[in-house]
Enzyme design. Structure first.
Site, short mmCIF file in Angstrom:
data_model
loop_
_atom_site.label_atom_id
_atom_site.label_comp_id
_atom_site.label_asym_id
_atom_site.label_seq_id
_atom_site.Cartn_x
_atom_site.Cartn_y
_atom_site.Cartn_z
N GLU A 238 -4.37 8.01 2.83
CA GLU A 238 -3.87 9.31 2.08
C GLU A 238 -5.12 10.18 1.74
OE1 GLU A 238 -0.76 11.30 -0.93
OE2 GLU A 238 -1.60 9.36 -1.25
N ASP B 113 -1.78 4.58 0.11
CA ASP B 113 -1.60 5.64 -0.94
C ASP B 113 -2.97 5.84 -1.78
OD1 ASP B 113 0.40 7.17 -2.50
OD2 ASP B 113 -0.06 5.83 -3.91
#
Length: 607
Positions: free
Chosen positions: A351, A322
């Site tokens: 990400e 993330d």
């Protein structure tokens, strides 16, 4: 409860409250291990280990006397079993802690991650299926279950996902990415899991460490891989660290904080100011998410070991990281290299939520960056293609509109060191669903799915797409993270079965399942070259081809039927006589003139 937590609980009132990682393995490529030890005035203790195959390299005492870091070397001859760590205090009795070294599973170092032969299905654990209502509420966890509140917990759990492994198998996906499952003991909004309060514990409202491992083992038995969502940029404001911070520089901008400016380009912009780039990396993602300072060497070791621990303990096939660019980028390169050192064939996707292909390319391993930065990150998320998909099928074709948007994004692939290592998707848990509302025409979604599952890259599908689950980002995250119908015992209908789906839902489910199951053995899609032709007259044609197979994909975005003259594709069709449209199952006898239905796709395996 796992062994490690039994040990922790038994020590809760003693000078040693936590040791992390809670166990380790013999035979790791990197023999060095750093243990974080937490307990009242633990820095006053002398530490000793009497084991010929374990070297006690040193003890690091830091500014908080309730923490020490024990540096060990696990020699190649070390055997599985307990090692006794003895703590001797100036006052009081000595304490011996039995630390476990485990044997690795056979072939652990050579585990194969996910790749272009896979399709990843993204599951939001709290919103998918409630397999164990008994753990909806757990003592000590204040955030309540309320399915009528979009931002409360809804009760989905790991058992619910495990119960539906057959569903994933039938649909045809080959890997599952679960949004974070670690403990998020926040007073509210804990359902999303991105505010972690314990990096070594599955949230008990989702299950347990053992259940998570069981789920992965059973997924593997079905031929399904599992990708873990990890968060290194920040933790939750209720993380146990926050009650007794190890060091002042464990967090960025602490105890006061500023939000990040969310301007990822400042990390590679050659003209960026120090003020802007520093706030980007060091600012907090949100006020309840303290920003972790990966430049602190102890925290850096902690995070690297945490990744390796979960890979080894749970048997992971991949990691999705993330907010990858919000972390210290040099640490992230170090982290990727450390994981690859232990698992050369493992997969990590970061990400990389930025707008342009060149910005995404900066983060891919071996990019030719002006500043010399190498991320060591092999797989990056193709947000520019996702943005193009959201517009392409709603517009009339023009020089740079409609299907030309797809063509032009893919034409930028020259900026990537490896365009096949792009993670591609139409939507996810942060983006408005591609199917914004249930009334949108099926042709639009069918075109998008045919494209997603046949172009270059590694496709990801968001849960519920296959049953037309709608979601509008204008209505917030709660709307795009809806409950999967049938995941709760009180649901009136279950979309897990054909009988519980509407006619439209079954139509799209069968459409996607047909492509997904064909794709499993379509080598041209897995590793073939992509050759595409400029879109004309609302038709985009491209070929995937290798020595074994040639596949012709036709995307027709027009609202009227037409006959496609294929003479301009002679370089691929001149030696082909027919084909099979894998969507309809029909044979295509005449490759010179192909009849196209309105708003439709054809995936033709050429003969």
């Amino acid at each position: 409860m796992s062994t490690m937590f039994v040990v922790m609980t038994s020590l809760a009132q003693k000078p040693v409250e936590r040791i992390e990682p809670p166990c380790w393995w013999v035979g790791m490529n990197n023999p060095n291990l750093q243990l974080l030890v937490y307990g009242k005035n633990i820095a006053s203790a002398q530490v000793s280990i009497n084991n010929p195959n374990i070297d006690l390299v040193g003890i690091d005492r830091v500014e908080n006397p309730n923490y020490i870091f024990i540096n060990l070397t696990v020699k190649p001859d070390a055997k599985p079993g307990s090692i006794d760590i003895k703590f001797t205090f100036p006052k009081g009795k000595p304490l011996t802690y039995a630390y476990e070294l485990k044997a690795r599973q056979a072939g652990s170092a050579n585990r194969k991650g996910f790749d272009n032969s896979d399709v990843v299905y993204l599951v939001y654990p709290d919103r998918f299926s409630n397999g164990n209502p008994a753990i909806d509420q757990v003592s000590g966890y204040t955030d309540k279950v309320d399915r009528n509140e979009p931002y409360a917990r809804h009760g989905g759990d790991i058992q619910g996902i495990l119960n539906h492994l057959d569903y994933f198998k039938q649909l045809g996906v080959t890997a599952l990415w679960l949004n974070p499952v670690l403990e998020s003991n926040q007073p509210s909004w804990s359902y999303h899991g991105y505010a972690i309060t314990d990096f070594y514990r599955v949230d008990p409202r989702l299950g347990s460490n053992e259940l998570y491992k069981e789920f992965i083992d059973k997924a593997h038995a079905q031929g399904i891989k599992v990708v873990k969502d990890m968060v290194f940029n920040h933790c939750g404001g209720e993380h146990w660290w926050m009650k007794d911070v190890p060091m002042k520089n464990w967090f960025n901008l602490y105890p006061d904080y500023k939000r990040t400016n969310y301007r990822i380009p400042t990390t590679f912009d050659p003209h960026a100011s120090v003020a802007d780039s520093s706030l980007m990396a060091d600012g907090w993602f949100d006020g309840h998410m303290p920003d972790l300072n990966q430049r602190n060497p102890y925290l850096a070791n902690y995070l690297i070991q945490n990744s390796i621990w979960w890979i080894e303990y749970a048997g992971l096939d991949g990691i999705r990281m993330d907010t990858h660019p919000y972390c210290d980028k040099h640490f992230m390169a170090q982290w990727c290299a450390a994981v690859q050192n232990e698992y050369p064939n493992f997969s990590i996707v970061g990400e990389t939520w930025v707008n342009y292909p060149a910005w995404v390319a900066y983060w891919q391993k071996d990019a030719k960056n002006r500043d010399g930065y190498n991320s060591n990150l092999e797989i990056v998320m193709d947000f520019p293609l996702m943005f193009a998909m959201h517009k392409a099928f709603d517009e009339k074709d023009g020089w740079d509109t409609g299907l030309a948007r797809l063509y032009e994004i893919i034409a930028h692939d020259f900026v990537y060191p490896n365009p096949d290592k792009l993670f591609i998707f139409a939507d996810n848990h942060d983006i408005g669903r591609f199917q914004r509302d249930s009334s949108q025409a099926l042709g639009r979604l069918k075109l998008a799915m045919a494209f997603l599952l046949t172009t270059r890259g590694i496709p990801q599908i968001y849960y519920g797409t296959e049953i037309l689950l709608p979601g509008d980002d204008a209505k917030g995250h709660g709307d795009i993270r809806r409950d999967f119908p049938g995941g709760w015992p009180t649901d009136s209908k279950s979309a897990f079965t054909p009988e519980g789906r509407t006619k439209r839902q079954n139509e799209i489910w069968n459409y996607m399942s047909t492509i997904l199951n064909w794709r499993k053995t379509a080598t041209a899609i897995h590793n073939g070259k992509l050759t595409h032709f400029i879109p004309e007259n609302e038709v985009y044609v491209y070929f995937r081809h290798n020595s074994e197979q040639t596949v012709m994909v036709i995307l027709h975005n027009g609202y009227q039927p037409k006959v496609l003259d294929t003479s301009r594709f002679a370089e691929f069709l001149s030696n082909k006589t027919s084909g099979i449209d894998i969507i309809s199952g029909n044979k295509v006898e005449n490759l010179a003139k192909i009849q196209l239905s309105p708003r439709s796709a054809m995936i033709i395996e050429l003969k």
